[in-house]
Scaffold this motif. Sequence first.
Motif, mmCIF file in Angstrom:
data_model
loop_
_atom_site.group_PDB
_atom_site.id
_atom_site.type_symbol
_atom_site.label_atom_id
_atom_site.label_comp_id
_atom_site.label_asym_id
_atom_site.label_seq_id
_atom_site.Cartn_x
_atom_site.Cartn_y
_atom_site.Cartn_z
ATOM 1 N N THR A 294 -3.824 7.949 -3.078
ATOM 2 C CA THR A 294 -2.711 8.242 -2.169
ATOM 3 C C THR A 294 -2.577 7.344 -0.848
ATOM 4 O O THR A 294 -1.721 6.769 -0.476
ATOM 5 N N VAL A 295 -3.825 7.415 -0.210
ATOM 6 C CA VAL A 295 -4.225 6.772 0.789
ATOM 7 C C VAL A 295 -3.924 5.128 0.632
ATOM 8 O O VAL A 295 -3.141 4.703 1.633
ATOM 9 N N ILE A 296 -4.635 4.797 -0.388
ATOM 10 C CA ILE A 296 -4.416 3.324 -0.444
ATOM 11 C C ILE A 296 -2.909 3.002 -0.932
ATOM 12 O O ILE A 296 -2.342 1.924 -0.350
ATOM 13 N N ASN A 297 -2.241 3.851 -1.740
ATOM 14 C CA ASN A 297 -0.867 3.505 -2.061
ATOM 15 C C ASN A 297 -0.023 3.539 -0.871
ATOM 16 O O ASN A 297 0.813 2.671 -0.618
ATOM 17 N N SER A 298 -0.201 4.387 0.332
ATOM 18 C CA SER A 298 0.589 4.544 1.443
ATOM 19 C C SER A 298 0.317 3.140 2.442
ATOM 20 O O SER A 298 1.018 2.856 2.900
ATOM 21 N N PHE A 299 -1.066 3.046 2.546
ATOM 22 C CA PHE A 299 -1.256 1.890 3.124
ATOM 23 C C PHE A 299 -0.802 0.479 2.723
ATOM 24 O O PHE A 299 -0.363 -0.006 3.608
ATOM 25 N N SER A 300 -0.755 0.425 1.447
ATOM 26 C CA SER A 300 -0.251 -0.800 0.741
ATOM 27 C C SER A 300 1.261 -0.900 1.010
ATOM 28 O O SER A 300 1.980 -1.880 1.396
ATOM 29 N N SER A 301 1.907 0.300 1.214
ATOM 30 C CA SER A 301 3.331 0.239 1.590
ATOM 31 C C SER A 301 3.473 -0.195 3.077
ATOM 32 O O SER A 301 4.449 -0.987 3.591
ATOM 33 N N ILE A 302 2.586 0.451 3.910
ATOM 34 C CA ILE A 302 2.657 0.047 5.269
ATOM 35 C C ILE A 302 2.436 -1.457 5.471
ATOM 36 O O ILE A 302 3.021 -2.092 6.271
ATOM 37 N N ILE A 303 1.577 -1.824 4.748
ATOM 38 C CA ILE A 303 1.057 -3.339 4.911
ATOM 39 C C ILE A 303 2.271 -4.166 4.523
ATOM 40 O O ILE A 303 2.624 -5.246 5.306
ATOM 41 N N PHE A 304 2.787 -3.948 3.230
ATOM 42 C CA PHE A 304 3.931 -4.667 2.980
ATOM 43 C C PHE A 304 5.232 -4.465 3.785
ATOM 44 O O PHE A 304 5.559 -5.499 3.928
ATOM 45 N N SER A 305 5.271 -3.608 4.339
ATOM 46 C CA SER A 305 6.546 -3.418 5.137
ATOM 47 C C SER A 305 6.174 -4.186 6.444
ATOM 48 O O SER A 305 7.143 -4.889 6.973
ATOM 49 N N SER A 306 4.987 -4.284 6.826
ATOM 50 C CA SER A 306 4.456 -5.067 7.890
ATOM 51 C C SER A 306 4.701 -6.561 7.724
ATOM 52 O O SER A 306 5.140 -7.560 8.507
ATOM 53 N N ILE A 307 4.123 -6.850 6.572
ATOM 54 C CA ILE A 307 4.285 -8.458 5.954
ATOM 55 C C ILE A 307 5.998 -8.832 6.134
ATOM 56 O O ILE A 307 6.116 -9.887 6.410
ATOM 57 N N THR A 308 6.644 -7.744 5.482
ATOM 58 C CA THR A 308 8.124 -8.011 5.410
ATOM 59 C C THR A 308 8.763 -8.449 6.798
ATOM 60 O O THR A 308 9.389 -9.246 6.878
ATOM 61 N N TYR A 309 7.946 -7.693 7.828
ATOM 62 C CA TYR A 309 8.487 -7.553 9.114
ATOM 63 C C TYR A 309 8.366 -9.275 9.554
ATOM 64 O O TYR A 309 9.023 -9.902 10.152
ATOM 65 N N PHE A 310 6.912 -9.715 9.250
ATOM 66 C CA PHE A 310 6.759 -11.088 9.809
ATOM 67 C C PHE A 310 7.506 -11.974 8.935
ATOM 68 O O PHE A 310 8.003 -13.020 9.396
ATOM 69 N N PHE A 311 7.735 -11.789 7.636
ATOM 70 C CA PHE A 311 8.607 -12.639 6.851
ATOM 71 C C PHE A 311 10.099 -12.791 7.447
ATOM 72 O O PHE A 311 10.446 -13.730 7.385
ATOM 73 N N ASN A 312 10.516 -11.507 7.751
ATOM 74 C CA ASN A 312 11.885 -11.648 8.170
ATOM 75 C C ASN A 312 11.964 -12.058 9.657
ATOM 76 O O ASN A 312 13.027 -12.523 10.118
ATOM 77 N N LEU A 313 10.984 -11.911 10.368
ATOM 78 C CA LEU A 313 10.786 -12.587 11.716
ATOM 79 C C LEU A 313 11.204 -14.044 11.688
ATOM 80 O O LEU A 313 11.808 -14.627 12.563
ATOM 81 N N GLY A 314 10.683 -14.566 10.640
ATOM 82 C CA GLY A 314 10.816 -16.011 10.478
ATOM 83 C C GLY A 314 12.398 -16.519 10.502
ATOM 84 O O GLY A 314 12.967 -17.082 11.064
ATOM 85 N N LYS A 315 13.105 -15.609 9.693
ATOM 86 C CA LYS A 315 14.631 -15.494 9.481
ATOM 87 C C LYS A 315 15.273 -15.366 10.869
ATOM 88 O O LYS A 315 16.111 -16.016 11.448
ATOM 89 N N ASN A 316 14.665 -14.146 11.618
ATOM 90 C CA ASN A 316 15.132 -13.925 12.970
ATOM 91 C C ASN A 316 15.017 -14.969 13.953
ATOM 92 O O ASN A 316 15.684 -15.172 14.830
ATOM 93 N N ILE A 317 13.946 -15.675 13.824
ATOM 94 C CA ILE A 317 13.557 -16.667 14.956
ATOM 95 C C ILE A 317 14.682 -17.791 14.697
ATOM 96 O O ILE A 317 15.049 -18.187 15.809
ATOM 97 N N GLN A 318 15.018 -18.307 13.382
ATOM 98 C CA GLN A 318 15.971 -19.101 13.298
ATOM 99 C C GLN A 318 17.387 -18.817 13.891
ATOM 100 O O GLN A 318 18.151 -19.399 14.483
ATOM 101 N N ASP A 319 17.657 -17.398 13.510
ATOM 102 C CA ASP A 319 19.055 -17.020 14.265
ATOM 103 C C ASP A 319 18.969 -16.811 15.605
ATOM 104 O O ASP A 319 20.201 -17.167 16.228
#
Length: 557
Positions: A294-319
């Motif tokens: 359960t911890v690993i699964n939750s951490f994976s979701s947290i990591i994915f959310s954070s990676i997605t933030y940086f991914f979307n940050l790239g788009k936000n940088i351009q905007d």
Amino acid sequence: MLSFQLHSTTGQITMDFFYLSNLILQSTLLKYKLIFTFYIIICLIISVISIITPIITGKFIDRLVSAQSSEFIIHFYLILISVSILNFSLGYINNLIYIKLQTKASFDLNRDVLKHMQKVSLSYINKQEKVYLTQRINHDSNTVIIFCINVLQYVVINLCKIIVPMTMICRFDYRISIVIVVMMGIYFLSYTLLKDPLFSNALRLKENQAKLFSKLNEQMEQVKFIKTNGLVSVFTDRLNPDFASVLKSAVSYQKINSAYSGLDVLFFLIMQTSTFLFAGSGVVQGKISIGEFTVINSFSSIIFSSITYFFNLGKNIQDTAVAYKRLTELDSLEDETNGSIVLEKIEKIVLGEVSFSHGTKTILSQLCYSFEIGNIYSITGSNGTGKTTLVDLVIGLFIDDYAGKISYNDIPINKIDMYYARQLSIGVAEQEPVLLSDTILNYLAISNPLVDETLLHRLITNLGLSDFFATLPGGLNYRIDEKSTNLSGGEKQKLALLRTLLKKPNVLILDEPTSALDKKSATALLHYLQEIKKDSIILLITHDPIIIEGSDYELHL
């Protein structure tokens, strides 16, 4: 001016978000450094709580599986409820701090840009659509500030949410960490390929939206004209080309944005299946407990959310780069010339071979004239001969746009602090004045806060305003509404005249001052001008024979 510089490489905007954030931090946010520091600290505490919560949950599940009694449940319940209350309270406080910080910083940036624009050449401003500029400045300032606050907040938080959980996941199964690292590389590659199309499409969309907004504003600004001439359909049809441009650019932007954002679904699927595959195998093999899974699964979701933030940050940088670029374009406009010499009193104004043109149309050609203290000058001529333009040149509104020489007290006008001169020594009453949405008294006092009440009541009588003020609810405290629609044209002109005379300027310029006055009031105004002329240079744009006859000199254009 803003202390911004935009890096450009081979014509393409490149903007490191740390660099941009640092610029905004220094120029705008630094004045709120204490509250901003407090804000970041709370954000970090909230992120720590988000990491701790899955660990508590995992331990609870493991205890639940092996427990012989239920006494421990109350213990975990109290811990979770305490953590949740703390998280909610901190989140509530942080949201209040954020809105206060963002609103103040955005207003400051708005104000700085507007202040700079007010010092740009009037010739440039006159060529622009004011609504478009206002909307552009406001929107872009808000975009840049919101981006910078969020970056300074979330970059640190999401780095923590990647590093700490990944470190803990490695203890259970390093293969999941490898998948995460590979995904991060793919994310970066995707951003590198798509950042230029994102920027160009976002820029095109924002420009087209601003132009459409200007056209929409025109619909309301010209309501009377539209109604008078029955042009409802004609004017609404004027929106169609600009709307078509917005629609086309919006669809184009959405295509590239959807392709960019759509990768999230694929990457989430890869991460989730990898977690289930490796961590699930660990549970079956007895290497990992259910709680740890359960911890690993939750951490994976947290990591994915954070990676997605940086991914979307790239788009936000351009905007944000689009908004940033448009702000720096305005900031790069040079201030009009303004000297440093302060004149406390203006004795003489001399024009030497002054010429001025609008495009290919010559308004004034090699005009030579001298205005001296102690005299009243009537400036006459038919419409379009340059009377108002002459006045604008005399007071330095087109200081960089004329040929010839204009001097005050034999000092070239470009060496004089004309902002100071116009504020304290020069008074202008326009034929079509601008009034403010405020009380009449506050409007009258805007040029000179220390209103001479004796002079005020005298001028009210001389200008025939006694009956007008007597009918107003509140008299001088009567509030002028937006665009002064609760006053007639004549009343507005009289108030502008009253405001200018109360300023007691050294140089007094009145445009058609008697057009709203009866003969008695016009005569009284002339007598007052003759009374004060010994300490003033008085220029009157007029067609009134009474004023012309009572002047010392007539300049006919």
